[in-house]
Scaffold this active site. Sequence first.
Site, PDB file in Angstrom:
ATOM      1  N   CYS A   5      -9.424  -2.125  10.383  1.00  5.91           N
ATOM      2  CA  CYS A   5      -8.751  -3.284  10.996  1.00  5.91           C
ATOM      3  C   CYS A   5      -9.755  -4.079  11.833  1.00  5.91           C
ATOM      4  CB  CYS A   5      -7.567  -2.831  11.848  1.00  5.91           C
ATOM      5  SG  CYS A   5      -6.090  -2.427  10.886  1.00  5.91           S
ATOM      6  N   ASP A  28     -19.882  -0.158   1.212  1.00  3.43           N
ATOM      7  CA  ASP A  28     -19.768   1.054   2.031  1.00  3.43           C
ATOM      8  C   ASP A  28     -21.070   1.247   2.810  1.00  3.43           C
ATOM      9  OD1 ASP A  28     -17.858   3.871   1.742  1.00  3.43           O
ATOM     10  OD2 ASP A  28     -19.815   4.039   2.711  1.00  3.43           O
ATOM     11  N   HIS A  44      -2.664  -3.161   7.991  1.00  3.17           N
ATOM     12  CA  HIS A  44      -2.899  -1.725   8.146  1.00  3.17           C
ATOM     13  C   HIS A  44      -1.849  -0.920   7.393  1.00  3.17           C
ATOM     14  CE1 HIS A  44      -4.485   1.923   9.992  1.00  3.17           C
ATOM     15  NE2 HIS A  44      -3.222   2.314  10.001  1.00  3.17           N
ATOM     16  N   GLY A  88      -9.505  14.395   1.381  1.00  2.00           N
ATOM     17  CA  GLY A  88     -10.754  14.082   2.089  1.00  2.00           C
ATOM     18  C   GLY A  88     -10.762  12.708   2.722  1.00  2.00           C
ATOM     19  N   HIS A  93      -6.910   4.103   6.813  1.00  2.00           N
ATOM     20  CA  HIS A  93      -6.502   2.744   6.420  1.00  2.00           C
ATOM     21  C   HIS A  93      -6.781   2.708   4.918  1.00  2.00           C
ATOM     22  CE1 HIS A  93      -6.574  -1.852   7.343  1.00  2.00           C
ATOM     23  NE2 HIS A  93      -6.645  -1.716   6.025  1.00  2.00           N
ATOM     24  N   HIS A  95      -7.907   2.520   1.358  1.00  2.00           N
ATOM     25  CA  HIS A  95      -9.089   1.903   0.739  1.00  2.00           C
ATOM     26  C   HIS A  95      -9.364   2.538  -0.606  1.00  2.00           C
ATOM     27  CE1 HIS A  95     -10.402   5.265   3.297  1.00  2.00           C
ATOM     28  NE2 HIS A  95     -11.377   5.472   2.420  1.00  2.00           N
TER      29      HIS A  95
END
Length: 119
Positions: A5, A28, A44, A88, A93, A95
């Site tokens: 966020c 990433d 979110h 894992g 949030h 993704h």
Amino acid sequence: MCIFCKIVAGEIPSNKVHENDEFLAFHDINPKAPIHILIIPKQHIENFQSCPGEVMANMTPFIQEVAKKLDLDKTGYRLITNNGEDGGQEVMHLHFHMLGGAKLSWPYQAIEKVAKKYM
Ligand code: 5GP
Ligand code: ZN
């Protein structure tokens, strides 16, 4: 506010790949493949399990656009979402990891656990 966020709000910098009103794609910070993109809804949502179907309906074409932008539509890619503790998931949030740029190995996880449970 969660870390993704904060990225959406511009409070934490990110290397953006693609964006619209609802979704954001960025590199990433700790890539696990030559190309490793994170694709998130701007709102979110904790993870895939709590994601409304309407969000996924819009997210699908967005993910496809990201792949096209990086030419991964031609060479292929892997799409992963880690959901919850056993999956894992570290950032709570939603993704999707888009991994590409090389031939990826498969399978790669939890073989021993699967063997014990099902064999
Ligand atoms: P998860 O384990 O939750 O599926 O994946 C979280 C991912 O977020 C990891 O691959 C990690 O490298 C990435 N990540 C964590 N913090 C940041 C950050 O501040 N910026 C970026 N670009 N990626 C992050
Ligand atoms: Zn968030």
